[in-house]
Design a protein around this motif. Structure first.
Motif, short mmCIF file in Angstrom:
data_model
loop_
_atom_site.label_atom_id
_atom_site.label_comp_id
_atom_site.label_asym_id
_atom_site.label_seq_id
_atom_site.Cartn_x
_atom_site.Cartn_y
_atom_site.Cartn_z
N LYS A 66 48.85 47.80 37.01
CA LYS A 66 49.75 47.11 37.93
C LYS A 66 48.97 46.30 38.97
O LYS A 66 49.34 45.17 39.29
CB LYS A 66 50.66 48.11 38.64
N VAL A 67 47.90 46.89 39.48
CA VAL A 67 47.06 46.19 40.47
C VAL A 67 46.46 44.94 39.82
O VAL A 67 46.47 43.84 40.40
CB VAL A 67 45.96 47.11 41.02
N TRP A 68 45.95 45.08 38.60
CA TRP A 68 45.33 43.95 37.91
C TRP A 68 46.36 42.85 37.62
O TRP A 68 46.10 41.67 37.86
CB TRP A 68 44.66 44.42 36.62
N LEU A 69 47.54 43.25 37.13
CA LEU A 69 48.58 42.26 36.85
C LEU A 69 49.01 41.54 38.12
O LEU A 69 49.21 40.32 38.12
CB LEU A 69 49.78 42.92 36.17
N THR A 70 49.14 42.29 39.21
CA THR A 70 49.51 41.68 40.48
C THR A 70 48.43 40.72 40.97
O THR A 70 48.73 39.67 41.53
CB THR A 70 49.78 42.78 41.54
N SER A 71 47.16 41.06 40.71
CA SER A 71 46.07 40.19 41.15
C SER A 71 46.07 38.86 40.40
O SER A 71 45.59 37.86 40.93
CB SER A 71 44.72 40.89 40.98
N LEU A 72 46.60 38.84 39.18
CA LEU A 72 46.69 37.58 38.44
C LEU A 72 47.55 36.59 39.21
O LEU A 72 47.24 35.41 39.29
CB LEU A 72 47.27 37.79 37.05
#
Length: 84
Positions: A66-72
Motif C-alpha cells: 500500500k505504501v509503495w502504490l501510494t508512492s507511485l
C-alpha cells in the motif's frame, strides 16, 4: 486518484487469493508478481504516473504494498519521482 486506504484494499482484494491485513506477507495473501504488476499499472494509469519497479524490492507485506502504490501517485510530477 487513489489515495485512500479503502480504495487500495478493494483493489488488492481483486487480486488476492487469501485473506489479508496490513501485516500479511504478500505470498500469504496469494499475490504473485503478475498481480503486483497489474496493481501498479492500475494505480499508475489512474494517476497518470510512472512505475518505479525498483521499489518493489522492499515490498514484503500488504502494508508495504500500500505504501509503495501510494508512492507511485505521490511521486507523480516530482523531479526525483518514479521512473520506469
Amino acid at each position: 486518484m487513489l489515495t485512500t486506504p479503502p480504495d487500495l484494499d478493494l483493489m488488492i482484494a481483486r487480486y488476492a487469493t487469501g485473506d489479508f491485513g496490513d501485516s500479511t506477507l504478500i505470498h500469504e495473501a496469494g499475490l504473485e508478481s503478475l498481480s503486483l504488476l497489474r496493481l501498479a499499472v492500475e494505480v499508475a494509469v489512474g494517476a497518470d504516473a510512472e512505475i518505479d519497479a525498483a521499489g518493489l524490492v522492499d515490498v514484503r507485506t500488504v502494508g508495504d504494498l500500500k505504501v509503495w502504490l501510494t508512492s507511485l501517485v505521490a511521486n507523480d510530477g516530482d523531479e526525483t519521482g518514479a521512473a520506469c
